[in-house]
Design a protein around this motif. Sequence first.
Motif, PDB file in Angstrom:
ATOM      1  N   GLY A 287       1.417  -1.343   0.013  1.00 48.15           N
ATOM      2  CA  GLY A 287      -0.120  -0.318  -0.024  1.00 48.15           C
ATOM      3  C   GLY A 287       0.869   1.536   0.241  1.00 48.15           C
ATOM      4  N   LYS A 288       2.396   1.002  -0.167  1.00 46.90           N
ATOM      5  CA  LYS A 288       2.815   1.940   0.329  1.00 46.90           C
ATOM      6  C   LYS A 288       2.181   3.339  -1.847  1.00 46.90           C
ATOM      7  CE  LYS A 288       6.772   0.646  -1.945  1.00 46.90           C
ATOM      8  NZ  LYS A 288       5.957  -0.857  -1.485  1.00 46.90           N
ATOM      9  N   ASN A 289       2.001   3.056  -2.738  1.00 43.95           N
ATOM     10  CA  ASN A 289       0.875   3.952  -3.842  1.00 43.95           C
ATOM     11  C   ASN A 289      -0.301   4.093  -2.874  1.00 43.95           C
ATOM     12  OD1 ASN A 289       3.622   3.335  -5.195  1.00 43.95           O
ATOM     13  ND2 ASN A 289       3.053   2.174  -6.571  1.00 43.95           N
ATOM     14  N   GLU A 290      -0.705   3.304  -2.675  1.00 44.13           N
ATOM     15  CA  GLU A 290      -2.306   3.734  -2.683  1.00 44.13           C
ATOM     16  C   GLU A 290      -2.068   4.763  -1.480  1.00 44.13           C
ATOM     17  OE1 GLU A 290      -6.037   3.145  -2.812  1.00 44.13           O
ATOM     18  OE2 GLU A 290      -4.608   2.336  -3.464  1.00 44.13           O
ATOM     19  N   LEU A 291      -0.713   5.006   0.068  1.00 42.57           N
ATOM     20  CA  LEU A 291      -1.632   6.154   0.661  1.00 42.57           C
ATOM     21  C   LEU A 291      -0.973   7.289   0.076  1.00 42.57           C
ATOM     22  CD1 LEU A 291      -1.047   6.592   3.697  1.00 42.57           C
ATOM     23  CD2 LEU A 291       1.405   6.413   3.223  1.00 42.57           C
ATOM     24  N   ALA A 292      -0.406   7.331  -0.888  1.00 37.65           N
ATOM     25  CA  ALA A 292       0.067   8.445  -1.550  1.00 37.65           C
ATOM     26  C   ALA A 292      -2.462   8.987  -2.295  1.00 37.65           C
ATOM     27  CB  ALA A 292       0.734   8.620  -2.833  1.00 37.65           C
ATOM     28  N   TYR A 293      -2.459   8.335  -2.925  1.00 39.94           N
ATOM     29  CA  TYR A 293      -3.706   8.461  -3.504  1.00 39.94           C
ATOM     30  C   TYR A 293      -4.867   8.722  -1.763  1.00 39.94           C
ATOM     31  CZ  TYR A 293      -2.423   7.425  -8.174  1.00 39.94           C
ATOM     32  OH  TYR A 293      -1.174   6.729  -9.098  1.00 39.94           O
ATOM     33  N   ALA A 294      -4.931   7.800  -1.207  1.00 41.66           N
ATOM     34  CA  ALA A 294      -5.710   8.383  -0.512  1.00 41.66           C
ATOM     35  C   ALA A 294      -5.483   9.243   0.764  1.00 41.66           C
ATOM     36  CB  ALA A 294      -5.547   7.487   0.600  1.00 41.66           C
ATOM     37  N   THR A 295      -4.179  10.234   0.704  1.00 39.99           N
ATOM     38  CA  THR A 295      -3.983  11.225   1.052  1.00 39.99           C
ATOM     39  C   THR A 295      -4.747  12.005  -0.116  1.00 39.99           C
ATOM     40  OG1 THR A 295      -1.948  10.198   1.836  1.00 39.99           O
ATOM     41  CG2 THR A 295      -1.890  12.515   1.310  1.00 39.99           C
ATOM     42  N   SER A 296      -4.344  12.192  -0.688  1.00 38.61           N
ATOM     43  CA  SER A 296      -4.755  13.443  -2.075  1.00 38.61           C
ATOM     44  C   SER A 296      -6.423  12.580  -1.893  1.00 38.61           C
ATOM     45  CB  SER A 296      -5.033  12.566  -3.678  1.00 38.61           C
ATOM     46  OG  SER A 296      -5.449  13.487  -4.684  1.00 38.61           O
ATOM     47  N   GLU A 297      -7.054  12.184  -1.766  1.00 41.38           N
ATOM     48  CA  GLU A 297      -8.353  11.497  -1.801  1.00 41.38           C
ATOM     49  C   GLU A 297      -8.825  12.475  -0.296  1.00 41.38           C
ATOM     50  OE1 GLU A 297     -12.375  10.498  -2.105  1.00 41.38           O
ATOM     51  OE2 GLU A 297     -10.246  10.156  -3.404  1.00 41.38           O
ATOM     52  N   ALA A 298      -7.637  12.133   0.832  1.00 46.15           N
ATOM     53  CA  ALA A 298      -8.400  12.970   2.273  1.00 46.15           C
ATOM     54  C   ALA A 298      -8.329  13.967   2.332  1.00 46.15           C
ATOM     55  CB  ALA A 298      -7.970  12.415   3.504  1.00 46.15           C
ATOM     56  N   LEU A 299      -7.326  14.848   1.509  1.00 47.53           N
ATOM     57  CA  LEU A 299      -7.067  16.872   1.442  1.00 47.53           C
ATOM     58  C   LEU A 299      -8.237  16.950   0.270  1.00 47.53           C
ATOM     59  CD1 LEU A 299      -2.995  16.662   1.694  1.00 47.53           C
ATOM     60  CD2 LEU A 299      -5.073  16.556   3.917  1.00 47.53           C
ATOM     61  N   PHE A 300      -8.345  16.769  -1.027  1.00 42.01           N
ATOM     62  CA  PHE A 300      -8.890  16.596  -1.280  1.00 42.01           C
ATOM     63  C   PHE A 300      -9.703  16.157  -2.419  1.00 42.01           C
ATOM     64  CE2 PHE A 300      -4.102  17.670  -2.401  1.00 42.01           C
ATOM     65  CZ  PHE A 300      -3.957  19.029  -1.830  1.00 42.01           C
ATOM     66  N   GLY A 301     -10.771  15.837  -1.862  1.00 41.51           N
ATOM     67  CA  GLY A 301     -11.778  14.559  -2.001  1.00 41.51           C
ATOM     68  C   GLY A 301     -11.488  14.113  -4.135  1.00 41.51           C
ATOM     69  N   THR A 302     -10.227  14.116  -4.279  1.00 39.00           N
ATOM     70  CA  THR A 302      -9.539  12.688  -5.481  1.00 39.00           C
ATOM     71  C   THR A 302      -8.801  12.494  -5.575  1.00 39.00           C
ATOM     72  OG1 THR A 302      -9.592  13.453  -7.924  1.00 39.00           O
ATOM     73  CG2 THR A 302      -9.349  15.285  -6.635  1.00 39.00           C
ATOM     74  N   GLU A 303      -8.349  11.401  -6.062  1.00 37.00           N
ATOM     75  CA  GLU A 303      -7.222  10.866  -6.274  1.00 37.00           C
ATOM     76  C   GLU A 303      -6.233  11.589  -7.702  1.00 37.00           C
ATOM     77  OE1 GLU A 303      -7.482   6.971  -7.309  1.00 37.00           O
ATOM     78  OE2 GLU A 303      -7.701   6.554  -4.575  1.00 37.00           O
ATOM     79  N   GLN A 304      -7.132  12.639  -8.264  1.00 38.13           N
ATOM     80  CA  GLN A 304      -6.664  12.899  -9.445  1.00 38.13           C
ATOM     81  C   GLN A 304      -5.098  14.082  -9.037  1.00 38.13           C
ATOM     82  OE1 GLN A 304      -7.873  11.812 -11.992  1.00 38.13           O
ATOM     83  NE2 GLN A 304      -8.593  10.527 -11.279  1.00 38.13           N
ATOM     84  N   ARG A 305      -5.443  14.567  -7.937  1.00 35.25           N
ATOM     85  CA  ARG A 305      -4.161  15.578  -8.053  1.00 35.25           C
ATOM     86  C   ARG A 305      -3.165  15.015  -7.468  1.00 35.25           C
ATOM     87  NH1 ARG A 305      -6.721  20.273  -5.324  1.00 35.25           N
ATOM     88  NH2 ARG A 305      -5.124  21.242  -5.129  1.00 35.25           N
ATOM     89  N   VAL A 306      -2.559  14.086  -8.010  1.00 34.55           N
ATOM     90  CA  VAL A 306      -1.481  12.696  -7.745  1.00 34.55           C
ATOM     91  C   VAL A 306      -0.365  12.778  -9.009  1.00 34.55           C
ATOM     92  CG1 VAL A 306      -0.623  10.700  -7.435  1.00 34.55           C
ATOM     93  CG2 VAL A 306      -2.432  10.527  -5.820  1.00 34.55           C
ATOM     94  N   VAL A 307       0.811  13.008  -8.803  1.00 30.80           N
ATOM     95  CA  VAL A 307       1.286  13.037  -9.545  1.00 30.80           C
ATOM     96  C   VAL A 307       2.415  12.040  -9.603  1.00 30.80           C
ATOM     97  CG1 VAL A 307       3.402  14.245 -10.660  1.00 30.80           C
ATOM     98  CG2 VAL A 307       1.776  15.997 -10.113  1.00 30.80           C
ATOM     99  N   SER A 308       2.698  11.186 -10.249  1.00 31.15           N
ATOM    100  CA  SER A 308       2.658  10.027 -10.080  1.00 31.15           C
ATOM    101  C   SER A 308       3.914   9.630 -11.124  1.00 31.15           C
ATOM    102  CB  SER A 308       1.651   8.623 -10.279  1.00 31.15           C
ATOM    103  OG  SER A 308       2.987   7.316 -10.186  1.00 31.15           O
ATOM    104  N   VAL A 309       5.605   9.252 -10.709  1.00 30.33           N
ATOM    105  CA  VAL A 309       6.697   9.450 -10.942  1.00 30.33           C
ATOM    106  C   VAL A 309       7.168   8.085 -10.863  1.00 30.33           C
ATOM    107  CG1 VAL A 309       8.682   9.818 -12.074  1.00 30.33           C
ATOM    108  CG2 VAL A 309       6.742  11.787 -12.096  1.00 30.33           C
ATOM    109  N   ASP A 310       7.044   7.194 -12.014  1.00 29.69           N
ATOM    110  CA  ASP A 310       8.262   5.565 -12.084  1.00 29.69           C
ATOM    111  C   ASP A 310       9.520   5.753 -12.301  1.00 29.69           C
ATOM    112  OD1 ASP A 310       9.239   3.373 -11.976  1.00 29.69           O
ATOM    113  OD2 ASP A 310       8.357   2.697 -13.243  1.00 29.69           O
TER     114      ASP A 310
END
Length: 277
Positions: free
Chosen positions: A20-43
């Motif tokens: 759940g390392k990646n999921e934690l970032a998406y959950a944070t975005s959901e909690a703060l902004f109400g959407t996962e779309q604020r995540v900038v993901s770079v491999d």
Amino acid sequence: DFRPQRPNGSFLLVGPTGVGKNELAYATSEALFGTEQRVVSVDLGEIAEEANIIRLGVCPVPGTNNQYIEGLLTSPVRRDPEAVILLRGLERAHASFYPILQQILEHGRMDDAMGPISFSQAIIFVTTRPRREDLPAGEIGFGRATQAPHEAVRRHLEKTFSSELLEEFNEIIELPALTSDAVRRIARYKVEAVLQRLHQRHQQIVVAENVFESMIPEEQVQADGAASLHRTLEDRLFNPLARYLLAHRGRRAIQVEMIDGRLQIQERPRRSSVAPS
């Protein structure tokens, strides 16, 4: 904050695949902004070679004067300074990236062909996966609170990354291996979110607990935690359910359960509205 130029938060997430390392970032975005779309993901595997590090920032198209290629990291942050940044797989990045990351964490800025970009309003998650032999024996499962890394994991980090870089993170957080029960709870949570959307379309669908027990066996959890959970749910639950709904459009009350090792989807019997005499 005595150093307001730094990012709003920076966290190094340490743990094996599928915890759940990646999921934690998406959950944070959901909690703060109400959407996962604020995540900038770079491999960070994309910058395993030093020559590719330039791709993180805006850079000119070779042979042109005013044409530029967007940066994987800087361009999204220019558009959305409050982004949640997810840098995946620090151990895969070329070592030349480490000073760049340290500058972002310490000074909250990075330069590219368009000029400096501020990370002071961003939240940064960086993930890394230790080798199995570097993990402590007898890991405790998902029921344990997420905590600072074990001594063995900390030693691994200090051998892999400089102490100066590690010290710039607000927190270094170890996510331990998940148990089967934990992965099934996550699966139930994700399925319930889909069923809630169907409920809004007046479709009542109940998924029995034995579906999750059958779809998520212990050996799968030991192999990859929750890494393949989305694919498992899509292939073995959502796709068959979608086909059933398309073939039986008029049915509103549906039961999904596992019978003799096979997924069974059928209409639930309606309760009689006639009172017994």
